[in-house]
Design an enzyme around this catalytic site. Sequence first.
Site, PDB file in Angstrom:
ATOM      1  CB  CYS A   1      -0.960  -0.021   1.176  1.00  0.00           C
ATOM      2  SG  CYS A   1      -1.834  -1.578   1.308  1.00  0.00           S
TER       3      CYS A   1
ATOM      4  CG  HIS B   1      -3.303   2.971   2.061  1.00  0.00           C
ATOM      5  ND1 HIS B   1      -3.847   2.497   0.886  1.00  0.00           N
ATOM      6  CD2 HIS B   1      -3.343   1.924   2.939  1.00  0.00           C
ATOM      7  CE1 HIS B   1      -4.182   1.241   1.053  1.00  0.00           C
ATOM      8  NE2 HIS B   1      -3.900   0.874   2.282  1.00  0.00           N
TER       9      HIS B   1
ATOM     10  CG  ASN C   1      -6.888  -1.383   1.569  1.00  0.00           C
ATOM     11  OD1 ASN C   1      -6.198  -1.067   0.599  1.00  0.00           O
ATOM     12  ND2 ASN C   1      -6.364  -1.768   2.713  1.00  0.00           N
TER      13      ASN C   1
HETATM   14  O1  UT7 Z   1      -3.902  -1.625   3.657  1.00  0.00           O
HETATM   15  C1  UT7 Z   1      -3.147  -1.835   4.794  1.00  0.00           C
HETATM   16  C2  UT7 Z   1      -3.479  -3.125   5.463  1.00  0.00           C
HETATM   17  N1  UT7 Z   1      -4.697  -3.237   6.178  1.00  0.00           N
HETATM   18  C3  UT7 Z   1      -5.151  -2.376   7.143  1.00  0.00           C
HETATM   19  O2  UT7 Z   1      -4.752  -1.283   7.266  1.00  0.00           O
HETATM   20  C4  UT7 Z   1      -6.219  -2.889   8.071  1.00  0.00           C
HETATM   21  C5  UT7 Z   1      -6.091  -2.259   9.436  1.00  0.00           C
HETATM   22  N2  UT7 Z   1      -7.035  -2.820  10.385  1.00  0.00           N
HETATM   23  C6  UT7 Z   1      -8.362  -2.599  10.355  1.00  0.00           C
HETATM   24  O3  UT7 Z   1      -8.868  -1.901   9.493  1.00  0.00           O
HETATM   25  C7  UT7 Z   1      -9.226  -3.198  11.473  1.00  0.00           C
HETATM   26  O4  UT7 Z   1      -8.394  -3.788  12.438  1.00  0.00           O
HETATM   27  C8  UT7 Z   1     -10.240  -4.242  10.952  1.00  0.00           C
HETATM   28  C9  UT7 Z   1     -11.342  -3.562  10.146  1.00  0.00           C
HETATM   29  C10 UT7 Z   1      -9.576  -5.308  10.101  1.00  0.00           C
HETATM   30  C11 UT7 Z   1     -10.889  -4.930  12.149  1.00  0.00           C
HETATM   31  O5  UT7 Z   1     -11.519  -3.952  12.969  1.00  0.00           O
HETATM   32  P1  UT7 Z   1     -11.280  -3.933  14.544  1.00  0.00           P
HETATM   33  O6  UT7 Z   1     -12.085  -2.844  15.075  1.00  0.00           O
HETATM   34  O7  UT7 Z   1      -9.795  -3.889  14.778  1.00  0.00           O
HETATM   35  O8  UT7 Z   1     -11.902  -5.305  14.970  1.00  0.00           O
HETATM   36  P2  UT7 Z   1     -11.218  -6.475  15.816  1.00  0.00           P
HETATM   37  O9  UT7 Z   1     -10.310  -7.272  14.956  1.00  0.00           O
HETATM   38  O10 UT7 Z   1     -10.717  -5.921  17.120  1.00  0.00           O
HETATM   39  O11 UT7 Z   1     -12.485  -7.345  16.161  1.00  0.00           O
HETATM   40  C12 UT7 Z   1     -13.504  -6.908  17.073  1.00  0.00           C
HETATM   41  C13 UT7 Z   1     -14.627  -7.922  17.052  1.00  0.00           C
HETATM   42  C14 UT7 Z   1     -14.149  -9.348  17.228  1.00  0.00           C
HETATM   43  O12 UT7 Z   1     -15.132 -10.037  17.957  1.00  0.00           O
HETATM   44  P3  UT7 Z   1     -14.962 -10.332  19.538  1.00  0.00           P
HETATM   45  O13 UT7 Z   1     -13.699 -11.131  19.649  1.00  0.00           O
HETATM   46  O14 UT7 Z   1     -14.862  -8.965  20.176  1.00  0.00           O
HETATM   47  O15 UT7 Z   1     -16.194 -11.083  19.903  1.00  0.00           O
HETATM   48  C15 UT7 Z   1     -14.107  -9.892  15.825  1.00  0.00           C
HETATM   49  O16 UT7 Z   1     -14.257 -11.297  15.784  1.00  0.00           O
HETATM   50  O17 UT7 Z   1     -15.280  -7.875  15.798  1.00  0.00           O
HETATM   51  C16 UT7 Z   1     -15.285  -9.184  15.208  1.00  0.00           C
HETATM   52  N3  UT7 Z   1     -15.198  -9.039  13.756  1.00  0.00           N
HETATM   53  C17 UT7 Z   1     -16.267  -8.870  12.997  1.00  0.00           C
HETATM   54  N4  UT7 Z   1     -17.569  -8.806  13.275  1.00  0.00           N
HETATM   55  C18 UT7 Z   1     -18.428  -8.633  12.263  1.00  0.00           C
HETATM   56  C19 UT7 Z   1     -14.073  -9.010  13.010  1.00  0.00           C
HETATM   57  N5  UT7 Z   1     -14.405  -8.832  11.715  1.00  0.00           N
HETATM   58  C20 UT7 Z   1     -15.756  -8.749  11.682  1.00  0.00           C
HETATM   59  C21 UT7 Z   1     -16.691  -8.553  10.653  1.00  0.00           C
HETATM   60  N6  UT7 Z   1     -17.999  -8.503  10.985  1.00  0.00           N
HETATM   61  N7  UT7 Z   1     -16.333  -8.430   9.364  1.00  0.00           N
END
Ligand code: UT7
Length: 319
Positions: A111, A246, A276
């Site tokens: 990216c 980005h 993205n």
């Molecule tokens: O291009 C460069 C590379 N990529 C990035 O820059 C990505 C950077 N990271 C992010 O954008 C975020 O970390 C994500 C969007 C990937 C995830 O968001 P988050 O707020 O960090 O969520 P999390 O991983 O902390 O998950 C929170 C909860 C979890 O459930 P529990 O354990 O709290 O019960 C996940 O299992 O949300 C759950 N979860 C979802 N729920 C519904 C994770 N993905 C999803 C989903 N739908 N798609």
Amino acid sequence: MYVKIVGTGSFLPERVVDNFEIARMVDTSDEWIQTRTGIKTRHIATKETVASMATEAARKAVADAGISPEEIDLIIVSTVSAEQSLPCVACEVQKALGISQVTAFDVNSACSGFITGYQMAAGQIKAGLAKTALVIGSECLSNGVDWTDRGTCILFGDGAGAAVLRADCAPEELCIPCVLHADGSQGEALTCSLGHGKDKVPYDEYYRMDGKAIFKFATRKVPEVIREVLELSGHTVEEIDYFVLHQANKRIIDAIAKRLRQDESKFPMNIMDNGNISSACIPMLLDDMNRKGMLKPGMKLVLAGFGAGLTWGGFYLEW
Ligand code: UT7
């Protein structure tokens, strides 16, 4: 004096996939995706390839610059998702544009790729090795998306953005306020292995990501690199009209704006519509802004990217 961007172009595949469609494939919802990422839709290639999208974006950038393709003497394509290893995408673009006498190669810094491409091209122009460069970010991320992994499949899309670079002064008068960084020790945070290892065992070919780790890294490192760029260019953060970042997650961009204590209106976004698209995000957003008439001569911009590698970087640009 700086290397200028004198033309922009972009391309998006026709097929639009909204959050409701994703919610039929994995356990997620439109509400979760919008609140946690800002994304509403993304475009997914059906017949398009990294090379065909790069070519379409390039044609538009060349037209916008008002030059003939023969004037291009350097093509750099940034991609992590090409369907083939050889020939490189830049050579495919060169063939499609029908131009000769050109240096053409691909870069892979995920990216941050458009920033890397700009630095490579600006360096060649300053060295007197090129006069008119085409820098393209083109990605077909759907080639490596695991549609059963809700942590990644909600994020990525396909598309391409291109920019024509030129200097309007002698090469020796140019300065290049561009900073790039890498930290391979954190590489496990985002991986994708297409193909087979030496032992012929297929790699896990999908994107695997520690989203939280990248989120933290981006919100800390991007403001830092923006400040490094500004120190090089001799500007203050307040003097910058737009930060073209980005598009990984709206919350990341909001956090960066907050850390820099700048109004959110200085951080244009298209992540809502496109998701993205790795190295294509920055040139596509720049093209959106250009076509909407948001960019006026003399405006001061900082472009910055971050992602797999891990890599991060930015540069100062005067419109
Ligand atoms: O291009 C460069 C590379 N990529 C990035 O820059 C990505 C950077 N990271 C992010 O954008 C975020 O970390 C994500 C969007 C990937 C995830 O968001 P988050 O707020 O960090 O969520 P999390 O991983 O902390 O998950 C929170 C909860 C979890 O459930 P529990 O354990 O709290 O019960 C996940 O299992 O949300 C759950 N979860 C979802 N729920 C519904 C994770 N993905 C999803 C989903 N739908 N798609």
